[in-house]
Write an enzyme that holds these catalytic residues in place. Structure first.
Site, short mmCIF file in Angstrom:
data_model
loop_
_atom_site.label_atom_id
_atom_site.label_comp_id
_atom_site.label_asym_id
_atom_site.label_seq_id
_atom_site.Cartn_x
_atom_site.Cartn_y
_atom_site.Cartn_z
N HIS A 119 -20.01 -21.24 -0.28
CA HIS A 119 -20.85 -22.16 0.01
C HIS A 119 -20.19 -23.46 -0.35
CE1 HIS A 119 -23.83 -18.53 -0.97
NE2 HIS A 119 -23.44 -18.62 -0.18
N CYS A 153 -24.37 -47.82 3.63
CA CYS A 153 -25.11 -48.78 4.56
C CYS A 153 -26.28 -48.64 4.92
CB CYS A 153 -24.31 -47.78 6.16
SG CYS A 153 -25.32 -46.46 6.24
N GLY A 191 -21.19 -11.33 -11.75
CA GLY A 191 -22.08 -12.58 -12.47
C GLY A 191 -22.80 -12.36 -10.97
N SER A 192 -23.30 -11.37 -9.98
CA SER A 192 -23.67 -11.98 -9.04
C SER A 192 -24.92 -10.94 -8.54
CB SER A 192 -22.68 -12.06 -7.39
OG SER A 192 -23.47 -11.91 -6.27
N GLU A 219 -27.94 -8.15 -15.57
CA GLU A 219 -28.76 -7.40 -14.73
C GLU A 219 -27.99 -6.06 -13.65
OE1 GLU A 219 -31.90 -9.89 -13.93
OE2 GLU A 219 -30.26 -11.19 -15.26
P1 NAD Z 1 -26.78 -15.05 -8.07
O1 NAD Z 1 -27.34 -13.80 -6.61
O2 NAD Z 1 -25.26 -15.40 -7.71
O3 NAD Z 1 -27.15 -13.99 -9.16
C1 NAD Z 1 -26.92 -13.98 -10.74
C2 NAD Z 1 -26.25 -12.81 -11.47
O4 NAD Z 1 -25.54 -13.34 -12.09
C3 NAD Z 1 -27.56 -11.47 -11.99
O5 NAD Z 1 -27.52 -10.57 -11.81
C4 NAD Z 1 -27.41 -11.86 -13.21
O6 NAD Z 1 -27.05 -10.48 -13.72
C5 NAD Z 1 -26.00 -12.65 -13.69
N1 NAD Z 1 -25.51 -12.94 -14.78
C6 NAD Z 1 -26.85 -13.83 -15.13
N2 NAD Z 1 -25.63 -14.17 -16.70
C7 NAD Z 1 -24.32 -14.07 -16.32
C8 NAD Z 1 -23.31 -13.57 -17.28
N3 NAD Z 1 -23.61 -14.30 -18.21
N4 NAD Z 1 -22.23 -12.78 -17.28
C9 NAD Z 1 -21.93 -11.90 -16.19
N5 NAD Z 1 -23.60 -11.79 -15.52
C10 NAD Z 1 -24.45 -12.85 -15.45
O7 NAD Z 1 -27.47 -15.96 -8.10
P2 NAD Z 1 -27.88 -16.61 -8.00
O8 NAD Z 1 -28.42 -17.46 -9.01
O9 NAD Z 1 -29.26 -16.01 -7.03
O10 NAD Z 1 -27.71 -17.73 -6.90
C11 NAD Z 1 -27.39 -17.43 -5.36
C12 NAD Z 1 -26.50 -18.43 -4.42
O11 NAD Z 1 -26.93 -19.63 -5.60
C13 NAD Z 1 -25.84 -18.21 -4.84
O12 NAD Z 1 -24.68 -19.13 -4.17
C14 NAD Z 1 -24.74 -18.86 -6.18
O13 NAD Z 1 -23.43 -19.06 -6.60
C15 NAD Z 1 -25.73 -20.41 -5.66
N6 NAD Z 1 -25.38 -21.00 -7.49
C16 NAD Z 1 -24.55 -21.21 -7.65
C17 NAD Z 1 -24.27 -22.51 -8.63
C18 NAD Z 1 -23.10 -22.63 -9.46
O14 NAD Z 1 -22.27 -23.64 -8.52
N7 NAD Z 1 -22.54 -22.34 -10.48
C19 NAD Z 1 -26.00 -22.21 -9.94
C20 NAD Z 1 -26.90 -21.84 -9.82
C21 NAD Z 1 -26.92 -21.00 -8.42
ZN ZN Z 2 -23.71 -44.52 5.74
#
Ligand code: NAD
Ligand code: ZN
Length: 253
Positions: A119, A153, A191-192, A219
């Site tokens: 991303h 700009c 963590g996804s 979760e």
């Molecule tokens: P996601 O779909 O990746 O889900 C988050 C997951 O992390 C959940 O399934 C949960 O079970 C798990 N989780 C939460 N805390 C945790 C921990 N301490 N240890 C292990 N697992 C843990 O993420 P999203 O929030 O649904 O976001 C979707 C999109 O947005 C993705 O591309 C994500 O990476 C992006 N996003 C990026 C950032 C960042 O750059 N830090 C922050 C928020 C969202």
């Molecule tokens: Zn500009």
């Protein structure tokens, strides 16, 4: 902790010589960056269509930057023990690539070298009108000072090189991610929730190519049933424990 699952994951990783790690927002949660979904997720407060889609950005870049300002305060975040553990597995020659959905650059800060950012990241910010490019640090300072984000700009269409909803993924990064997923012997999700495309498809590429699959989440995810080892717990606690055991199994002190 989930003793037998952690032991099983450690054994698989210790025997691996081509592991690929795949991370989502959860890996950065313990660095203080909120996830999007889940109970404290940002989508309980913000409308993604408004603040994180390309259409929302074109309508009102201010809303996007207000949202980013909130994320950004947290963006001063430092890598947590999970990021460092992943980097250490790469130094040991076990992890060969880190595929991430995150835009926060914390894997690189922790020392990971081969990072595929599906991303994009906040590192470069482009003016869509005149083409000027700014480094994140410059924009970060403007946000901290409460200034409106504008290009020299005068345009307010200044956009970081991140993939917003409605935008395609960078195809070169995606194809490399698919290649790495097919090539690895071990695929580790951390963590996804595996709901966003192509997050959902990468573990299947790995599975179909014969890799062992491990997932660490607080979760349940969409795809838990295809994984060989499912660990529920915090990445910052589980990952250092796994690294400790992997080193022991490999006889590294
Ligand atoms: P996601 O779909 O990746 O889900 C988050 C997951 O992390 C959940 O399934 C949960 O079970 C798990 N989780 C939460 N805390 C945790 C921990 N301490 N240890 C292990 N697992 C843990 O993420 P999203 O929030 O649904 O976001 C979707 C999109 O947005 C993705 O591309 C994500 O990476 C992006 N996003 C990026 C950032 C960042 O750059 N830090 C922050 C928020 C969202
Ligand atoms: Zn500009």
């Amino acid at each position: 902790m989930m003793e037998s699952e952690i032991e099983e994951a450690s054994r698989i990783i210790a025997e691996s010589d081509y592991a690929v790690v795949f991370t989502g927002a959860g890996v950065s949660a313990e660095s203080g960056i909120p996830t999007f979904r889940g109970k404290d997720g940002l989508w309980t407060k913000y409308d993604p269509e408004e603040v994180a889609s390309i259409y929302g950005f074109r309508r009102n870049p201010k809303a996007f930057w207000n949202f980013s300002r909130e994320l950004m305060v947290k963006m001063k975040a430092k890598p947590n023990p999970a990021h460092y553990a992943i980097a250490e597995l790469e130094k040991l020659g076990i992890v060969r690539a880190v595929i991430t959905q995150n835009v926060d650059m914390l894997h690189q800060m922790a020392g990971s070298k081969n990072v595929l950012e599906l991303h994009g990241s906040m590192e470069y910010v482009d003016c869509l009108d005149c083409g000027r490019t700014y480094r994140w640090e410059f924009i970060e300072k403007m946000l901290e000072e409460g200034l409106e984000i504008r290009c020299k700009c005068g345009s307010e269409y200044v956009k970081p090189r991140v993939v917003l909803f409605g935008e395609p993924l960078p195809s070169d990064v995606l194809s490399r991610a698919i290649e790495e997923s097919k090539r690895c012997d071990t695929f580790i999700v951390i963590g996804s929730s595996l709901v966003v495309y192509p997050a959902a498809s990468l573990p299947f590429h790995a599975k179909n190519s014969g890799a062992k699959l491990i997932i660490i989440n607080t979760e349940e995810s969409q795809a838990d049933s295809i994984f060989d080892v499912v660990i529920y717990g915090r990445a910052g606690e589980i990952m250092p424990e796994i690294v400790k055991r992997v080193k022991k199994l490999r006889g590294i002190t």
